[in-house]
Scaffold this motif. Structure first.
Motif, PDB file in Angstrom:
ATOM      1  N   VAL A   7       0.827  -1.204   0.000  1.00  0.00           N
ATOM      2  CA  VAL A   7       0.000   0.000   0.000  1.00  0.00           C
ATOM      3  C   VAL A   7       0.861   1.253   0.000  1.00  0.00           C
ATOM      4  O   VAL A   7       0.570   2.238  -0.692  1.00  0.00           O
ATOM      5  CB  VAL A   7      -0.943  -0.015   1.220  1.00  0.00           C
ATOM      6  N   TRP A   8       1.971   1.198   0.784  1.00  0.00           N
ATOM      7  CA  TRP A   8       2.787   2.411   0.886  1.00  0.00           C
ATOM      8  C   TRP A   8       3.412   2.801  -0.442  1.00  0.00           C
ATOM      9  O   TRP A   8       3.689   3.963  -0.681  1.00  0.00           O
ATOM     10  CB  TRP A   8       3.861   2.247   1.958  1.00  0.00           C
ATOM     11  N   GLN A   9       3.630   1.816  -1.336  1.00  0.00           N
ATOM     12  CA  GLN A   9       4.169   2.158  -2.651  1.00  0.00           C
ATOM     13  C   GLN A   9       3.149   2.910  -3.494  1.00  0.00           C
ATOM     14  O   GLN A   9       3.500   3.813  -4.251  1.00  0.00           O
ATOM     15  CB  GLN A   9       4.631   0.893  -3.375  1.00  0.00           C
ATOM     16  N   TRP A  10       1.870   2.546  -3.357  1.00  0.00           N
ATOM     17  CA  TRP A  10       0.823   3.281  -4.082  1.00  0.00           C
ATOM     18  C   TRP A  10       0.697   4.705  -3.542  1.00  0.00           C
ATOM     19  O   TRP A  10       0.573   5.666  -4.301  1.00  0.00           O
ATOM     20  CB  TRP A  10      -0.508   2.552  -3.951  1.00  0.00           C
ATOM     21  N   VAL A  11       0.748   4.833  -2.203  1.00  0.00           N
ATOM     22  CA  VAL A  11       0.624   6.162  -1.614  1.00  0.00           C
ATOM     23  C   VAL A  11       1.842   7.017  -1.966  1.00  0.00           C
ATOM     24  O   VAL A  11       1.741   8.222  -2.197  1.00  0.00           O
ATOM     25  CB  VAL A  11       0.458   6.046  -0.091  1.00  0.00           C
ATOM     26  N   ALA A  12       3.023   6.377  -2.027  1.00  0.00           N
ATOM     27  CA  ALA A  12       4.259   7.116  -2.305  1.00  0.00           C
ATOM     28  C   ALA A  12       4.246   7.774  -3.679  1.00  0.00           C
ATOM     29  O   ALA A  12       5.009   8.700  -3.939  1.00  0.00           O
ATOM     30  CB  ALA A  12       5.463   6.188  -2.176  1.00  0.00           C
ATOM     31  N   ARG A  13       3.378   7.303  -4.578  1.00  0.00           N
ATOM     32  CA  ARG A  13       3.287   7.914  -5.909  1.00  0.00           C
ATOM     33  C   ARG A  13       2.866   9.372  -5.830  1.00  0.00           C
ATOM     34  O   ARG A  13       3.171  10.170  -6.725  1.00  0.00           O
ATOM     35  CB  ARG A  13       2.300   7.136  -6.773  1.00  0.00           C
ATOM     36  N   PHE A  14       2.146   9.745  -4.773  1.00  0.00           N
ATOM     37  CA  PHE A  14       1.649  11.120  -4.630  1.00  0.00           C
ATOM     38  C   PHE A  14       2.570  11.958  -3.739  1.00  0.00           C
ATOM     39  O   PHE A  14       2.231  13.073  -3.389  1.00  0.00           O
ATOM     40  CB  PHE A  14       0.236  11.115  -4.052  1.00  0.00           C
ATOM     41  N   SER A  15       3.699  11.426  -3.338  1.00  0.00           N
ATOM     42  CA  SER A  15       4.580  12.131  -2.419  1.00  0.00           C
ATOM     43  C   SER A  15       5.330  13.250  -3.131  1.00  0.00           C
ATOM     44  O   SER A  15       5.754  13.115  -4.276  1.00  0.00           O
ATOM     45  CB  SER A  15       5.579  11.149  -1.796  1.00  0.00           C
ATOM     46  N   LEU A  16       5.474  14.372  -2.413  1.00  0.00           N
ATOM     47  CA  LEU A  16       6.239  15.516  -2.915  1.00  0.00           C
ATOM     48  C   LEU A  16       7.520  15.714  -2.117  1.00  0.00           C
ATOM     49  O   LEU A  16       8.198  16.734  -2.280  1.00  0.00           O
ATOM     50  CB  LEU A  16       5.392  16.791  -2.829  1.00  0.00           C
ATOM     51  N   VAL A  17       7.863  14.738  -1.260  1.00  0.00           N
ATOM     52  CA  VAL A  17       8.971  14.916  -0.327  1.00  0.00           C
ATOM     53  C   VAL A  17      10.275  15.174  -1.059  1.00  0.00           C
ATOM     54  O   VAL A  17      11.108  15.974  -0.626  1.00  0.00           O
ATOM     55  CB  VAL A  17       9.091  13.686   0.596  1.00  0.00           C
ATOM     56  N   ARG A  18      10.476  14.507  -2.204  1.00  0.00           N
ATOM     57  CA  ARG A  18      11.736  14.647  -2.938  1.00  0.00           C
ATOM     58  C   ARG A  18      11.700  15.796  -3.951  1.00  0.00           C
ATOM     59  O   ARG A  18      12.635  15.952  -4.725  1.00  0.00           O
ATOM     60  CB  ARG A  18      12.087  13.337  -3.632  1.00  0.00           C
ATOM     61  N   ARG A  19      10.595  16.555  -3.973  1.00  0.00           N
ATOM     62  CA  ARG A  19      10.523  17.697  -4.895  1.00  0.00           C
ATOM     63  C   ARG A  19      11.155  18.927  -4.244  1.00  0.00           C
ATOM     64  O   ARG A  19      11.579  18.906  -3.098  1.00  0.00           O
ATOM     65  CB  ARG A  19       9.061  17.982  -5.247  1.00  0.00           C
ATOM     66  N   GLY A  20      11.168  20.037  -4.986  1.00  0.00           N
ATOM     67  CA  GLY A  20      11.721  21.274  -4.472  1.00  0.00           C
ATOM     68  C   GLY A  20      10.772  21.952  -3.496  1.00  0.00           C
ATOM     69  O   GLY A  20       9.631  21.525  -3.287  1.00  0.00           O
ATOM     70  N   PRO A  21      11.212  23.058  -2.879  1.00  0.00           N
ATOM     71  CA  PRO A  21      10.392  23.736  -1.871  1.00  0.00           C
ATOM     72  C   PRO A  21       9.127  24.375  -2.443  1.00  0.00           C
ATOM     73  O   PRO A  21       8.116  24.465  -1.740  1.00  0.00           O
ATOM     74  CB  PRO A  21      11.335  24.793  -1.290  1.00  0.00           C
ATOM     75  N   VAL A  22       9.139  24.809  -3.685  1.00  0.00           N
ATOM     76  CA  VAL A  22       7.969  25.493  -4.244  1.00  0.00           C
ATOM     77  C   VAL A  22       6.756  24.569  -4.318  1.00  0.00           C
ATOM     78  O   VAL A  22       5.672  24.914  -3.810  1.00  0.00           O
ATOM     79  CB  VAL A  22       8.304  26.093  -5.629  1.00  0.00           C
ATOM     80  N   PRO A  23       6.850  23.380  -4.946  1.00  0.00           N
ATOM     81  CA  PRO A  23       5.669  22.513  -4.958  1.00  0.00           C
ATOM     82  C   PRO A  23       5.277  22.019  -3.571  1.00  0.00           C
ATOM     83  O   PRO A  23       4.088  21.842  -3.291  1.00  0.00           O
ATOM     84  CB  PRO A  23       6.080  21.353  -5.873  1.00  0.00           C
ATOM     85  N   ARG A  24       6.238  21.814  -2.704  1.00  0.00           N
ATOM     86  CA  ARG A  24       5.912  21.300  -1.365  1.00  0.00           C
ATOM     87  C   ARG A  24       5.145  22.339  -0.542  1.00  0.00           C
ATOM     88  O   ARG A  24       4.085  22.047   0.015  1.00  0.00           O
ATOM     89  CB  ARG A  24       7.191  20.884  -0.647  1.00  0.00           C
ATOM     90  N   TYR A  25       5.680  23.559  -0.470  1.00  0.00           N
ATOM     91  CA  TYR A  25       5.002  24.575   0.322  1.00  0.00           C
ATOM     92  C   TYR A  25       3.765  25.112  -0.400  1.00  0.00           C
ATOM     93  O   TYR A  25       2.806  25.569   0.246  1.00  0.00           O
ATOM     94  CB  TYR A  25       5.973  25.712   0.670  1.00  0.00           C
ATOM     95  N   GLY A  26       3.774  25.047  -1.745  1.00  0.00           N
ATOM     96  CA  GLY A  26       2.552  25.389  -2.471  1.00  0.00           C
ATOM     97  C   GLY A  26       1.431  24.416  -2.143  1.00  0.00           C
ATOM     98  O   GLY A  26       0.265  24.825  -1.946  1.00  0.00           O
ATOM     99  N   ALA A  27       1.742  23.120  -2.080  1.00  0.00           N
ATOM    100  CA  ALA A  27       0.731  22.123  -1.699  1.00  0.00           C
ATOM    101  C   ALA A  27       0.243  22.371  -0.279  1.00  0.00           C
ATOM    102  O   ALA A  27      -0.947  22.208   0.016  1.00  0.00           O
ATOM    103  CB  ALA A  27       1.325  20.714  -1.835  1.00  0.00           C
ATOM    104  N   ALA A  28       1.165  22.776   0.621  1.00  0.00           N
ATOM    105  CA  ALA A  28       0.772  23.063   2.008  1.00  0.00           C
ATOM    106  C   ALA A  28      -0.255  24.201   2.061  1.00  0.00           C
ATOM    107  O   ALA A  28      -1.268  24.123   2.788  1.00  0.00           O
ATOM    108  CB  ALA A  28       2.006  23.413   2.835  1.00  0.00           C
ATOM    109  N   LEU A  29      -0.021  25.254   1.283  1.00  0.00           N
ATOM    110  CA  LEU A  29      -0.960  26.385   1.270  1.00  0.00           C
ATOM    111  C   LEU A  29      -2.313  25.966   0.697  1.00  0.00           C
ATOM    112  O   LEU A  29      -3.378  26.360   1.224  1.00  0.00           O
ATOM    113  CB  LEU A  29      -0.373  27.541   0.452  1.00  0.00           C
ATOM    114  N   LEU A  30      -2.311  25.162  -0.364  1.00  0.00           N
ATOM    115  CA  LEU A  30      -3.569  24.715  -0.961  1.00  0.00           C
ATOM    116  C   LEU A  30      -4.361  23.845   0.011  1.00  0.00           C
ATOM    117  O   LEU A  30      -5.590  23.989   0.142  1.00  0.00           O
ATOM    118  CB  LEU A  30      -3.282  23.949  -2.250  1.00  0.00           C
ATOM    119  N   ILE A  31      -3.672  22.933   0.673  1.00  0.00           N
ATOM    120  CA  ILE A  31      -4.377  22.053   1.623  1.00  0.00           C
ATOM    121  C   ILE A  31      -4.924  22.864   2.799  1.00  0.00           C
ATOM    122  O   ILE A  31      -6.053  22.634   3.262  1.00  0.00           O
ATOM    123  CB  ILE A  31      -3.424  20.939   2.094  1.00  0.00           C
ATOM    124  N   PHE A  32      -4.130  23.819   3.295  1.00  0.00           N
ATOM    125  CA  PHE A  32      -4.616  24.669   4.385  1.00  0.00           C
ATOM    126  C   PHE A  32      -5.841  25.462   3.940  1.00  0.00           C
ATOM    127  O   PHE A  32      -6.839  25.557   4.669  1.00  0.00           O
ATOM    128  CB  PHE A  32      -3.512  25.618   4.841  1.00  0.00           C
TER     129      PHE A  32
END
Length: 349
Positions: A7-32
């Motif tokens: 299951v964790w491999q399927w969930v890991a497909r949506f992970s942004l952990v290895r991306r740059g700061p812009v998509p990661r913090y942009g996703a944080a603002l959208l989710i908030f």
């Protein structure tokens, strides 16, 4: 899910952990923002006392998708939004004991959530690294196993060819058969010694030191401490099979020199040089000379019954080389005035 993937491999497909700061913090603002909008839309339908209802999942999702930093940012923004909009008195940052307890409870919960998810992500990253290392080790082990099988097969073929050549040198007398078996035993022992030197991980990859060590071993075994062996290696073949064939050729040629070149002499010198051929990339030159008695008049290697020369020719052909031999031109004569012997081989690396 209709698959054997964890299951964790399927969930890991949506992970942004290895991306740059812009998509990661942009996703944080959208989710908030989504959590705030949903909480405001549901505010009229919720009873009093649920200021963090949509913000807890937002913090968890953000931390899981974007990592610890964006998760902390979402937690801070969510805490401030809940404090301002949904904790009485609303639309203010008023602070009293009850508000402090609510904020403290929120801080503890989100801190635990973030710590647990971050720990899980670190563990999963290490698991993936271990899986990669395990796969690499398995591939290397499989390759080494096939290489070992290939080398064993080659060695057995070499032993078979050696025994076949040795058998041809046997006449019908028992003494000749015993001598041939002793000669075969010596050659097989030499082959084993070459293998140990070439494939011992403690001995390094310096082919020159291997050949120098083999020369010392052979001089000691023959009891010819008065003979000097000089080795110069500036290049070497690139595959283990060619290294082995070249080492065996050098050993066989050195054996011939020790057996015939210095008979009845007080001393002598054998020189072994392995260099690259100038202006011919990928071509090597082996030059072996001695200052012994030299080759007899009318010497013809094609008609010679010597098994050693046959083995040398066979190994030279295995290396796809061009071999020549003759007097050691330009070399010092031996103590008895001999011209010495030269063996030269040009072959691809």
């Amino acid at each position: 899910m209709g698959s054997d993937r964890p299951v964790w491999q399927w969930v890991a497909r949506f992970s942004l952990v290895r991306r740059g700061p812009v998509p990661r913090y942009g996703a944080a603002l959208l989710i908030f923002a989504a959590a705030l909008l949903v909480r405001q839309a549901a505010d009229s339908a919720l009873p009093t006392g649920f200021p963090y209802l949509t913000f807890f999942p937002a913090v968890i999702v953000t931390t899981f998708m974007a990592g610890r930093g964006p998760g902390v940012a979402t937690a801070v923004l969510s805490g401030l939004a809940a404090w301002y909009f949904f904790i009485s008195p609303s639309h203010s940052f008023a602070l009293d004991a009850s508000v402090g307890v609510a904020l403290g409870f929120y801080a503890v919960v989100v801190a635990v959530d973030i710590a647990l998810i971050h720990g899980m992500q670190v563990t999963l990253a290490r698991l993936q690294e271990e899986r990669g290392r395990t796969a690499s080790l398995l591939e290397a082990q499989t390759t080494m196993f096939h290489e070992l099988q290939h080398r064993v097969a080659n060695n057995m073929q070499f032993v078979s060819a050696l025994l076949s050549l040795q058998r041809r040198s046997i006449d019908r007398s028992p003494d000749a058969a015993v001598a041939a078996l002793e000669e075969a035993e010596r050659r097989l022992d030499t082959m084993a010694r070459v293998h140990r030197r070439l494939h011992d991980p403690r001995s390094g990859d310096d082919f020159g030191s291997h050949i120098d060590g083999l020369c010392r071993d052979m001089l000691a075994a023959a009891g010819m401490s008065h003979v000097t062996c000089r080795v110069t290696v500036q290049a070497a073949p690139r595959s283990p099979e060619r290294l082995l064939a070249l080492a065996m050729l050098i050993v066989e040629a050195l054996t011939n020199s020790l057996k015939h070149a210095f008979a009845g002499r007080d001393g002598g010198t054998v020189t072994i040089e392995l260099t690259e051929v100038p202006d011919q990339p990928g071509q090597l030159r082996l030059l072996m000379t001695d200052d012994g008695v030299g080759l007899p008049d009318g010497f013809d290697v094609q008609r010679l019954p010597s098994l050693g020369w046959k083995i040398i020719q066979s190994l030279a052909a295995q290396l796809a080389g061009r071999m020549s031999h003759g007097p050691a031109n330009g070399r010092a004569n031996g103590p008895g005035g001999g011209t010495g012997t030269r063996i030269e081989l040009h072959f691809p690396a």
